[in-house]
Design a protein around this motif. Sequence first.
Motif, PDB file in Angstrom:
ATOM      1  N   GLU A 236       0.934  -1.333  -0.083  1.00 50.78           N
ATOM      2  CA  GLU A 236      -0.007   0.079   0.098  1.00 50.78           C
ATOM      3  C   GLU A 236       0.887   1.129  -0.059  1.00 50.78           C
ATOM      4  O   GLU A 236       1.907   1.231   0.645  1.00 50.78           O
ATOM      5  CB  GLU A 236      -0.903  -0.008   1.125  1.00 50.78           C
ATOM      6  N   SER A 237       0.376   2.071  -0.807  1.00 52.85           N
ATOM      7  CA  SER A 237       1.256   3.577  -0.742  1.00 52.85           C
ATOM      8  C   SER A 237       0.304   4.542  -0.833  1.00 52.85           C
ATOM      9  O   SER A 237      -0.923   4.595  -1.679  1.00 52.85           O
ATOM     10  CB  SER A 237       2.250   3.325  -1.871  1.00 52.85           C
ATOM     11  N   GLY A 238       0.673   5.907  -0.683  1.00 50.67           N
ATOM     12  CA  GLY A 238      -0.025   6.847  -0.754  1.00 50.67           C
ATOM     13  C   GLY A 238       0.268   8.244   0.035  1.00 50.67           C
ATOM     14  O   GLY A 238       1.427   8.192   0.734  1.00 50.67           O
ATOM     15  N   ALA A 239      -0.334   9.202   0.033  1.00 52.36           N
ATOM     16  CA  ALA A 239      -0.103  10.407   0.763  1.00 52.36           C
ATOM     17  C   ALA A 239      -0.465   9.976   2.085  1.00 52.36           C
ATOM     18  O   ALA A 239      -1.491   9.080   2.502  1.00 52.36           O
ATOM     19  CB  ALA A 239      -0.928  11.514   0.202  1.00 52.36           C
ATOM     20  N   SER A 240       0.488  10.444   3.252  1.00 46.99           N
ATOM     21  CA  SER A 240       0.405   9.842   4.493  1.00 46.99           C
ATOM     22  C   SER A 240      -0.789  10.340   5.023  1.00 46.99           C
ATOM     23  O   SER A 240      -1.401   9.411   5.498  1.00 46.99           O
ATOM     24  CB  SER A 240       1.793  10.495   5.239  1.00 46.99           C
ATOM     25  N   ALA A 241      -1.384  11.485   5.221  1.00 41.01           N
ATOM     26  CA  ALA A 241      -2.715  11.543   5.748  1.00 41.01           C
ATOM     27  C   ALA A 241      -3.764  10.773   5.198  1.00 41.01           C
ATOM     28  O   ALA A 241      -4.493   9.963   6.124  1.00 41.01           O
ATOM     29  CB  ALA A 241      -3.065  13.285   5.460  1.00 41.01           C
ATOM     30  N   ASP A 242      -3.771  10.581   3.958  1.00 41.45           N
ATOM     31  CA  ASP A 242      -4.890   9.791   3.301  1.00 41.45           C
ATOM     32  C   ASP A 242      -4.665   8.240   3.975  1.00 41.45           C
ATOM     33  O   ASP A 242      -5.514   7.653   4.233  1.00 41.45           O
ATOM     34  CB  ASP A 242      -4.701   9.860   1.682  1.00 41.45           C
ATOM     35  N   LEU A 243      -3.556   7.802   3.739  1.00 36.58           N
ATOM     36  CA  LEU A 243      -3.030   6.439   4.161  1.00 36.58           C
ATOM     37  C   LEU A 243      -3.404   6.064   5.232  1.00 36.58           C
ATOM     38  O   LEU A 243      -4.354   5.066   5.940  1.00 36.58           O
ATOM     39  CB  LEU A 243      -1.647   5.960   3.577  1.00 36.58           C
ATOM     40  N   VAL A 244      -2.880   7.031   6.415  1.00 36.06           N
ATOM     41  CA  VAL A 244      -3.198   6.790   7.764  1.00 36.06           C
ATOM     42  C   VAL A 244      -4.470   6.949   8.123  1.00 36.06           C
ATOM     43  O   VAL A 244      -5.095   6.173   8.899  1.00 36.06           O
ATOM     44  CB  VAL A 244      -2.079   7.479   8.494  1.00 36.06           C
ATOM     45  N   GLY A 245      -5.256   7.925   7.428  1.00 40.81           N
ATOM     46  CA  GLY A 245      -6.569   7.969   7.612  1.00 40.81           C
ATOM     47  C   GLY A 245      -7.449   7.009   7.223  1.00 40.81           C
ATOM     48  O   GLY A 245      -8.513   6.887   7.984  1.00 40.81           O
TER      49      GLY A 245
END
Lengths: 332, 301
Positions: A236-245
């Motif tokens: 999984e990868s992505g912008a941190s806010a989106d991924l963690v949220g």
Amino acid sequence: MGALLQVESLNVGLRNGAGVVVPVIENLSFEVHSGRTTALVGESGCGKSMTALAIMRLLPEDFVITGGRIVLEGEDILSLSPKRMRALRGNGMSMIFQEPMTALNPLFTVGDQIAEVLRWHQGLSASAAHAQAVEFLRAVQIPALEQRVNAYPHQLSGGMRQRVMIAMALAGRPKLLIADEPTTALDVTVQAQIFDLLAKLQQDTGTAVLLITHDLGAVAELADDVLVLYAGRCIESGASADLVGHPRHPYTRGLLGCVPHLKLGQRMPAVWSDLGEIAGMVPPLGARGADCAFLARCRDASDVCRSRPQPMLEPIETDHAVSCWRKSEIAA
Amino acid sequence: MTTLQTSTPLAIEPLDLPARPAASPARAALRQFLRSPSGVIGLCLLIVLVLGTAVGPILYPVDPLDLVGGPFTPPSADAWLGTDYLGRDVLAGLIYGGRATLTVGAVAALITIAIGLTVGALSGFFGGAVDAILVKLTEFFQILPPLLFAMVLVTLFGQKLTTITLAIGAVSWTSAARLTRAEFMRLRNLDFVKAARTAGAGNAHLILRVLLPNALPPVIVSATLAIGVAILFEGGLSFLGLGDPNVMSWGLMLGQNRNYVLDAWWAVTFPGAAIFLAVLAISLVGDGINDAANPRLRRRT
Ligand SMILES: Nc1ncnc2c1ncn2[C@@H]1O[C@H](COP(=O)(O)OP(=O)(O)O)[C@@H](O)[C@H]1O
Ligand code: SF4
Ligand SMILES: [Mg+2]
């Protein structure tokens, strides 16, 4: 703006006793941009350190890069001469390690060790280098530095040593700093200080940071982008806010389920399965089949997963990609 | 999530500096050495021996190769330690012979360590093909019986003190090489070596400034002991009649007088005792250095 570091379909293998190369990292791709932080997370043994060492071209013996490209500022790292590579280390990119207790030469003062790096990269005289070393120690906020510059590593606490390590890594003015679990060995209060320091130095210098960590709280606060590694595969990868949220992969969801309240300095337990959130262990090298690497531990696994190979890492929305057959159902 | 903004400026850790200024690791090791009884006793003994051979000729100005009286004169006022089978003064022989013996020991040990360090360092640092070749070379020298090999060298190149010294060095470097190689292999995977690499250290820096100083303590111990071994070697060669007949040495005195040990005990016993004391002193010093170099080992005992 182009990326400072581009890793494209990196494959790393380990040559075992029988001469067979078993995959350690498979098809890993990511970018790190100047002034930004990309985090690499995952359990122990997922291949995070090997990714870092592959970028530095300092993999241990028996590890081989079997495919892919690593490009730093347009230069293909994997095809550089050893001489050019040496010049890049420290100046193009440098690295800090997990264990501040062992990452400094015990026989030289910390000032000497930083001054040495300054002399390689800036051709300074011994006295000019020493004077600059003091400035670097000041930059990493070491108190009483007039005395500490002449101290030997064993006379400093773990947190102080990690600061010295950071100063040494930054002395060559690298464009990319790789921090391999820089706080795992430190006390919780000191961990937060080191993360703060890294963030401040990054602001001041515009260095790109590849942050390898267990600390999902730190990821949420410090990283711009996140990659979650499982058994050498990015799942999984992505912008941190989106991924963690909004984590989508069952593994990432399990990881984040282990962190009740995201807070800087919060540390993951060494054995995550202890929490009962994710039972089982990362499949060892050589025992990783073609199907989803997380299959054996996944609570969401269905027949789809068992009958098909490892799913591609596919975008589920802009800036967020997941490698899971059931990503759409899980998202819903 | 604004922890970052709120928490800079950083909380400062309490000072953890010791009251005393930083002692360099070498200075600390010296202090430790001076605390080890065997090291101090050995060092004193060694100083006495070296001083004796250095200033002895001033106090006792007798040529060791001169015939000062009849053969086998027992110790007396004229010749304090008696004379040998030719009538040469034994005390003068001890004084001048000590110079030769101790020099051979020290120089042969230096050669041993120089070759051993170079081969071991390159082997352990580079690994791979370099290591394979150097290990083969080391093994080749290792399986040669050292005394026999040295005898061949001395017979081939002449019974001169320099040849003898070189021969001793040439046959005894293998253990220093293996020791250095093992240390380098252990050290090269440590974090501070990796950290130096990632900061841009070149091979020369890594070998000379990072690995070598950290590998040195056990090598220094073995170098010290190598002096003792070289002295015994010189004695052994002379005993077998392969010493330099033109330069007095303790080994030569032993070798030339051994047939008459029952008639003139003094001509054999004194040089024998000198060799024994020198080797003992060096072993004690080696012990002391070992204690100083391995503080953890020391604390356990
Ligand atoms: N020196 C080594 N020799 C053989 N295997 C190793 C070595 N170091 C690490 N490994 C293996 O390589 C894999 C990746 O390790 P690593 O990148 O260190 O994981 P991480 O940093 O994510 O904890 C693991 O399965 C680990 O067991
Ligand atoms: S593909 Fe299937 S087994 Fe793999 S993580 Fe997704 S749901 Fe679980
Ligand atoms: Mg690691």
